[in-house]
Write an enzyme that holds these catalytic residues in place. Sequence first.
Site, PDB file in Angstrom:
ATOM      1  NE  ARG A  46     -53.208  43.884  77.181  1.00 32.10           N
ATOM      2  CZ  ARG A  46     -53.001  43.915  78.340  1.00 32.10           C
ATOM      3  NH1 ARG A  46     -54.075  43.705  78.925  1.00 32.10           N
ATOM      4  NH2 ARG A  46     -52.892  44.840  79.262  1.00 32.10           N
ATOM      5  CG  ASP A 212     -53.782  40.191  85.387  1.00 31.22           C
ATOM      6  OD1 ASP A 212     -54.371  39.475  85.225  1.00 31.22           O
ATOM      7  OD2 ASP A 212     -54.090  41.693  85.141  1.00 31.22           O
ATOM      8  CD  GLU A 238     -55.871  40.117  88.257  1.00 30.52           C
ATOM      9  OE1 GLU A 238     -54.834  40.204  89.387  1.00 30.52           O
ATOM     10  OE2 GLU A 238     -56.390  41.104  88.188  1.00 30.52           O
ATOM     11  CD  GLU A 265     -58.862  42.355  84.729  1.00 30.32           C
ATOM     12  OE1 GLU A 265     -58.361  42.068  85.866  1.00 30.32           O
ATOM     13  OE2 GLU A 265     -58.425  43.077  83.495  1.00 30.32           O
ATOM     14  CG  HIS A 315     -59.655  45.583  87.057  1.00 29.63           C
ATOM     15  ND1 HIS A 315     -60.540  46.381  85.766  1.00 29.63           N
ATOM     16  CD2 HIS A 315     -58.606  45.784  87.384  1.00 29.63           C
ATOM     17  CE1 HIS A 315     -59.439  46.184  85.340  1.00 29.63           C
ATOM     18  NE2 HIS A 315     -59.113  46.024  85.783  1.00 29.63           N
ATOM     19  CD  GLU A 337     -55.517  46.425  88.756  1.00 28.24           C
ATOM     20  OE1 GLU A 337     -56.527  46.069  88.932  1.00 28.24           O
ATOM     21  OE2 GLU A 337     -54.654  45.788  88.691  1.00 28.24           O
TER      22      GLU A 337
HETATM   23 MG   LIG Z   1     -56.423  41.873  85.551  1.00 28.93          MG
END
Ligand SMILES: [Mg+2]
Length: 385
Positions: A46, A212, A238, A265, A315, A337
């Site tokens: 990413r 996720d 998620e 989120e 989030h 989280e």
């Molecule tokens: Mg997430």
Amino acid sequence: MRIKEIRCVKLRLPAKVKPEQSRPAWHETAEVANPVSRYPRYKRHRSSWLPDVWGPVWVQVVAEDGTYGLGQTSFGRPVEAIIEDHLGPRLIGENCLAVERCWDLMCRLSKPYGTVGLASSAISGIDLALWDLKGKLMRKPVVELLGGPARDSIPAYSTGNDVDWQIELGFNAVKLACPYGPQDGLRGLEENERLVSEARKTVGDNREVMLDCYMAFDEDYTVRLAERLRKYRLKWIEEYLEPEQLEAHCRVRARLPWQTLATGEHMYTQHPFAFLASHGAVDILQPDIHWVGGLTACRKIAEIAEGAGLQVILHGGGLTQFGLHFTAATANSPWAEYWGPPPGVAQADVATAWGPALLEQGTLYPTDGNGFGLQIEPDQIEAAA
Ligand SMILES: [Mg+2]
């Protein structure tokens, strides 16, 4: 008391020595499925496509008597421009205790260029600074301004794929990042299953596992993967779809009636959450307090959720004092989280002045102090360049 000044600031904090790790953290090497994964040149990591020069943004709102509040948001220069060129100047002279009025005004001011995304991030920074200021002026922690505390401690879950280390740190619930998506075919489905199966083996039957998917899937892939993973008893799946595909969230819900679903989120303002709640499309709403429109937006979302019998689990809610105050004050927000430190590193070595108090037996709580109780001194704040 009126608002005298709103500006973006930089924090001058002592530099930290990078602590010694016992091994690289999972995110330093792992592939994570994401919405850009279909483009091979950006697929591996990413960090190859996320904006790397848009850092955190701190906002200072100063009252007539010099008292100030601090808020935090993201996305660097474009958000600073919205705050300093438009929203900030328009709020000068407003009643600084009238947070709801200021929030409504900012949402309306942003309509010509859109209230979501960068604008709702700018709104979040100012809104959080206003709540911090209100707490300081009224000499109360924000959790009390909100009618809390609703709980004495906040159970935290840990995000990341270093599952053995997360258990060692005391977490009873871990959330995995899914490595592969539709572009990786059947092989990717198999690898995703292997990750979840190994995590379930490591944590045993008395801890929770979540998955996720960071906006990487489509409806079909979500359903196929969830069916394959059913035997591992995931607590939730998620953010499996792009956030704008609201109708597709309804179709996934209809095809997976047994799976707890969570998202939010990358949704902004209360409106998409109202849609999800009224259509019964997910079970857990996950706004980010620094992007969705601040604490004021999160409170609206929590009330929408409560009316629909849903939960709100922020989030990144355990990463800063901002999220902890909301969670401590909100009855239908049962968890926070958290990202634990990298393998082999003590929590104290990664703590920040605005981060959460250290984890105790897998739980968190806001630190004492008025407003958000941020431990940032006036001489650590300077004007942004
Ligand atoms: Mg997430």
